[in-house]
Write a protein that holds these residues in place. Structure first.
Motif, mmCIF file in Angstrom:
data_model
loop_
_atom_site.group_PDB
_atom_site.id
_atom_site.type_symbol
_atom_site.label_atom_id
_atom_site.label_comp_id
_atom_site.label_asym_id
_atom_site.label_seq_id
_atom_site.Cartn_x
_atom_site.Cartn_y
_atom_site.Cartn_z
ATOM 1 N N UNK A 23 0.633 29.031 -37.074
ATOM 2 C CA UNK A 23 -0.821 28.958 -37.132
ATOM 3 C C UNK A 23 -1.401 28.798 -35.724
ATOM 4 N N UNK A 24 -0.757 27.932 -34.931
ATOM 5 C CA UNK A 24 -1.283 27.672 -33.587
ATOM 6 C C UNK A 24 -1.344 28.934 -32.754
ATOM 7 N N UNK A 25 -0.271 29.714 -32.786
ATOM 8 C CA UNK A 25 -0.271 30.929 -31.968
ATOM 9 C C UNK A 25 -1.261 31.944 -32.497
ATOM 10 N N UNK A 26 -1.425 31.991 -33.822
ATOM 11 C CA UNK A 26 -2.439 32.904 -34.365
ATOM 12 C C UNK A 26 -3.799 32.547 -33.808
ATOM 13 N N UNK A 27 -4.085 31.231 -33.761
ATOM 14 C CA UNK A 27 -5.382 30.798 -33.227
ATOM 15 C C UNK A 27 -5.491 31.143 -31.739
ATOM 16 N N UNK A 28 -4.396 30.887 -30.995
ATOM 17 C CA UNK A 28 -4.442 31.158 -29.555
ATOM 18 C C UNK A 28 -4.687 32.641 -29.294
ATOM 19 N N UNK A 29 -3.982 33.494 -30.038
ATOM 20 C CA UNK A 29 -4.153 34.930 -29.806
ATOM 21 C C UNK A 29 -5.567 35.374 -30.177
ATOM 22 N N UNK A 30 -6.103 34.785 -31.246
ATOM 23 C CA UNK A 30 -7.472 35.117 -31.635
ATOM 24 C C UNK A 30 -8.450 34.691 -30.535
ATOM 25 N N UNK A 31 -8.189 33.500 -29.984
ATOM 26 C CA UNK A 31 -9.001 32.994 -28.878
ATOM 27 C C UNK A 31 -8.950 33.951 -27.696
ATOM 28 N N UNK A 32 -7.745 34.405 -27.391
ATOM 29 C CA UNK A 32 -7.592 35.320 -26.265
ATOM 30 C C UNK A 32 -8.341 36.616 -26.528
ATOM 31 N N UNK A 33 -8.287 37.053 -27.789
ATOM 32 C CA UNK A 33 -8.957 38.310 -28.118
ATOM 33 C C UNK A 33 -10.469 38.167 -27.938
ATOM 34 N N UNK A 34 -11.007 37.008 -28.328
ATOM 35 C CA UNK A 34 -12.454 36.825 -28.273
ATOM 36 C C UNK A 34 -12.938 36.484 -26.869
ATOM 37 N N UNK A 35 -12.206 35.614 -26.155
ATOM 38 C CA UNK A 35 -12.714 35.078 -24.897
ATOM 39 C C UNK A 35 -11.959 35.584 -23.672
ATOM 40 N N UNK A 36 -10.844 36.284 -23.886
ATOM 41 C CA UNK A 36 -10.007 36.755 -22.779
ATOM 42 C C UNK A 36 -9.530 35.612 -21.900
ATOM 43 N N UNK A 37 -9.406 34.433 -22.471
ATOM 44 C CA UNK A 37 -8.818 33.319 -21.731
ATOM 45 C C UNK A 37 -8.114 32.414 -22.739
ATOM 46 N N UNK A 38 -7.085 31.711 -22.243
ATOM 47 C CA UNK A 38 -6.423 30.760 -23.127
ATOM 48 C C UNK A 38 -6.472 29.359 -22.521
ATOM 49 N N UNK A 39 -7.427 29.138 -21.612
ATOM 50 C CA UNK A 39 -7.556 27.809 -21.028
ATOM 51 C C UNK A 39 -8.329 26.935 -22.004
ATOM 52 N N UNK A 40 -7.720 25.797 -22.408
ATOM 53 C CA UNK A 40 -8.328 25.032 -23.490
ATOM 54 C C UNK A 40 -9.641 24.377 -23.064
ATOM 55 N N UNK A 41 -9.819 24.059 -21.763
ATOM 56 C CA UNK A 41 -11.072 23.386 -21.407
ATOM 57 C C UNK A 41 -12.196 24.370 -21.124
#
Lengths: 169, 172, 104, 320
Positions: C77-95
């Protein structure tokens, strides 16, 4: 529509069948290749037939034939004046350029050029692929005799012309 | 010190060392690879502690699947080769909390166990573990299977934006 | 076998995991640190299993298996969320993830 | 026999198997593939039908320069071939060749060990694919990861079915309880395991991650010399491992029509080579799958079949 997986099985069958058959590999350096008749290996020159008409050099798409000549006076006894004759000094074919189209052979009106099936004349230096007229002449020995006429074939143009001329009008 | 102790010390050092590299390295993908080393060393620790089955489950699930997924994600998010300098936040609060947690726990455990010695029990084979799971822990096992299924469905839905919109498209 | 060795190893691993979660900005690295913490817990469970085997046979190992399963679910689940985040924001920096509502 | 001597003999035997079996399979691949395509294959090295071709290849590889691309992640790049090779070597350790403990290291959960260690191989692909600093390598690495993660599932499920039928995870134990009618009972699992196994070692038709004609050998693109030679070697060991696992799990290992006790090792070897032949045969016969076809085959065919097989196994097990 067949049984599902039929195509897959067929594929396997084809490869298995091929494996049981003899392979088609020609083991060339060990076994002499069995060339088809009139193979195009190298171009041979019959120097005596050449009249230095330059047609071959002009027709060559690659410009790989180099011809030099000079004129010579030949005194024919009984003639009013001396005749001029072309003497061939140089006839080179650069086989590093040649693309083996055979147009020079087709173009030659005097049958001075022939196809020879010999093909083993690779060299370590590209400059050695320039064959001079003596080298080209050596290939003449390997030229096979012309094929016999096909008895059922159409007679050649010269033959029909001769027959026509001989026939009484 | 017995042979088991020496093995435990060695593997523990490898695990902590590579763990340290996981959280400090500047290379994104190398962090994942150090994690492989760390998890492998932990699997080795399990083996020494006679938890055979758990050790190989660790290798199968963690090294074979979880770390691969993590590496996959790192590559999909365009990790550069070489060091990146924007991986970290300011360090000292993290150092304080992390160091406090680690050293505090360590102190607690050292105080509790001192240098006592325990005989290694018989190996945790698949048979014994299976018996134990299906005798005492059936309910958690079943709950876990439901959790896994839910996670699977959730992961698919989150990672496929076209699933949610397909229904809306049909409405329109 | 001295149980204190794996116990201390586990404690240090847990500390490293906590440090990593707080220190790292990259979401995937945060997940890796979480894995470190889960492994520390597993190590404690397995070690405890050897010391209390008489009272609760194999229980620690069973729990460790359960934790591994949970970790697998968490990573999925975590990686699915991270990849979705990357797709939307083009970044994976949590802050850099805005917490307020954003029109996607 | 003292322990150390026994240990040396066992490990030595595994190393010998590790050095010879892959070479035999590799040579067989050269020749079988050639004849299936109407060719002769290698004919010169070693005089008789090119039997020494792979040795000659090895000698050639040793002479080549070992190049590491400037942009590559050096240590990761250089370590990856080793990581690719070692797991298969470890698996060979637990595969029983014959009855009476004729095995490198008998493990109570040998099946689990084998599956776990084979799964580690994917890390090597990711390492080499990413560290090469080459987009084709990276594509190959990502394809490989997606493929291996997917096909691990049917592989494990099919193996679980046979473990359930035998009631043990020990590879020797599975062979001992194996009976000929299992060939029928476990046939779907056999198919699933074999296909997933071939995909797991990335052999054609499942060689998308390598895809010589589109990716230029994927994660291996940047490797030269000895490091490059390790990958095909690992691939050949992979064939041996998958063939041996198929043999042990589904084809009855050392059980044969006669002489199990003293000819068992021969039966195992014969079956391993037969399965290896099929793997080579598949390579010659079928074109490469597309990525979507690959995933479709895994999730829509193999996994459901494996699950159905599990139900069937359980049903038969309860009925008996």
């Amino acid at each position: 529509m067949g049984v599902p997986g039929e195509g897959l099985a067929k594929g396997l069958a084809v490869t298995l069948k091929t494996m049981t058959r003899r392979s088609h590999t020609r083991q060339y350096p060990d076994v002499e290749p069995d060339l088809p008749p009139r193979s195009r290996g190298v171009i041979a020159l019959l120097e005596e037939n050449c009249t230095v008409c330059m047609l071959c050099a002009r027709e060559c798409p690659d410009w790989c034939i180099y011809i030099d000549s000079h004129k010579e006076e030949v005194v024919v006894p009984g003639a009013a004046r001396a005749r001029q004759r072309n003497v061939l000094d140089r006839f080179d074919i650069d086989f590093s350029l040649c693309m083996y189209c055979g147009i020079c052979i087709e173009a030659c009106p005097f049958d001075a050029l022939y196809w020879s099936p010999e093909f083993e004349y690779a060299e370590y230096d590209i400059r050695d692929l320039l064959h001079d007229k003596s080298r080209l002449g050596e290939w003449m020995g390997t030229v096979p005799p012309p094929p016999p006429h096909d008895p059922n074939g159409e007679p050649s143009k010269e033959e029909t012309a001769a027959v026509k001329k001989a026939a009484p009008r | 010190m017995t042979a088991a102790d020496v093995l435990l010390l060695g593997l523990g050092a490898v695990a902590v060392g590579s763990g340290l590299l996981v959280v400090t390295t500047k290379h994104l993908v190398r962090a994942g690879l150090y994690l492989v080393v760390c998890l492998g060393a932990v699997a080795g620790l399990y083996l020494v502690l006679t938890a055979e089955l758990v050790a190989w489950v660790q290798v199968l699930i963690y090294v074979g699947a979880v770390v691969v997924l993590l590496l996959f994600a790192v590559m999909l998010t365009r990790a550069p080769i070489g060091a990146s300098d924007d991986l970290d936040r300011p360090g000292w609060p993290a150092l304080l909390v992390g160091g406090g947690a680690g050293l505090g726990l360590a102190a607690l455990l050292i105080d509790a166990f001192r240098w006592t010695k325990v005989d290694l029990p018989e190996a945790g084979t698949a048979e014994r573990l299976g018996t134990e799971i299906f005798r005492s822990w059936v309910l958690p096992f079943e709950v876990l299977s439901v959790l896994l299924l839910a996670a699977l469905v959730g992961a698919i839905i989150v990672s496929r934006p076209d699933i949610g919109t397909a229904g809306k498209g049909a409405d329109r | 076998m001295r149980p204190v060795i794996p116990y201390v190893t586990a404690a240090l691993l847990f500390g490293l995991g906590v440090y990593g979660v707080l220190r790292r900005r990259n979401a995937v690295l945060v997940l890796m640190s979480v894995e470190l913490m889960l492994n520390a817990v597993n190590l404690i469970l397995i070690t405890a299993d050897t010391t209390v085997r008489a009272a609760l046979p194999q229980t620690g190992q069973v729990f460790a298996l359960f934790v591994i399963v949970i970790a697998a679910a968490e990573v999925g689940v975590g990686l699915a969320i991270v990849l979705q985040l990357y797709r939307l924001r083009a970044t994976v920096a949590v802050d850099e993830v805005p917490l307020e509502k954003v029109d996607a | 026999m003292p322990l150390w001597l026994e240990l040396t003999i066992r490990v030595g035997g595994v190393v010998v198997a590790f050095l010879t079996l892959p070479l035999i399979v590799g040579q067989a691949e050269h020749k079988v593939m050639a004849h299936m395509q109407g060719r002769l294959g290698p004919m010169y090295a070693g005089a008789f039908h090119g039997w020494a071709q792979l040795i000659a290849d090895g000698v050639k590889f040793v002479q080549k320069e070992d190049v590491t691309p400037r942009a590559a992640d050096r240590p990761v790049f250089q370590l990856a071939p080793l990581v690719a090779l070692v797991p298969y070597l470890l698996v060979l350790l637990v595969i029983p060749l014959g009855p009476d403990d004729l095995v490198g290291q008998a493990l109570d959960i040998g099946l689990f060990f084998a599956l776990a260690v084979v799964g580690v191989g994917v890390v090597a692909v990711l390492m080499s694919g990413w560290a090469s600093a080459n987009k084709y390598s990276l594509l190959g690495g990502l394809r490989a990861a997606a493929q291996l993660l997917g096909y691990e599932l049917p592989l494990v499920l099919a193996a679980a079915s046979v473990a359930m039928a035998a009631g043990t995870l020990s590879l020797s134990g599975i062979v001992e309880t194996w009976e000929p009618w299992w060939l029928l009972w476990q046939a779907p699992a056999l198919g699933v395991f074999f296909i997933a196994g071939v995909a797991e070692i990335r052999r054609p038709p499942f060689d998308l991650p390598l895809a010589r004609s589109e990716l230029g050998f994927g994660d291996r693109t940047q490797y030269t010399g000895l490091r490059d030679a390790v990958f095909p070697l690992a691939a050949y060991v992979g064939i041996v491992v998958i063939a041996a696992l198929t043999t042990v799990l589904f084809l009855g290992g050392w059980q044969g029509p006669f002489g199990d006790d003293y000819l068992g090792w021969l039966w195992t070897l014969v079956k391993v080579f037969a399965v290896s032949f099929v793997i080579i045969w598949l390579r010659v016969s079928y074109p490469r799958l597309r990525e979507d076809q690959l995933q479709r085959l895994c999730w829509l065919v193999l996994v459901p079949v494996a699950l159905a097989q599990l139900v069937l196994t359980a049903a038969v097990k309860i009925a008996m």
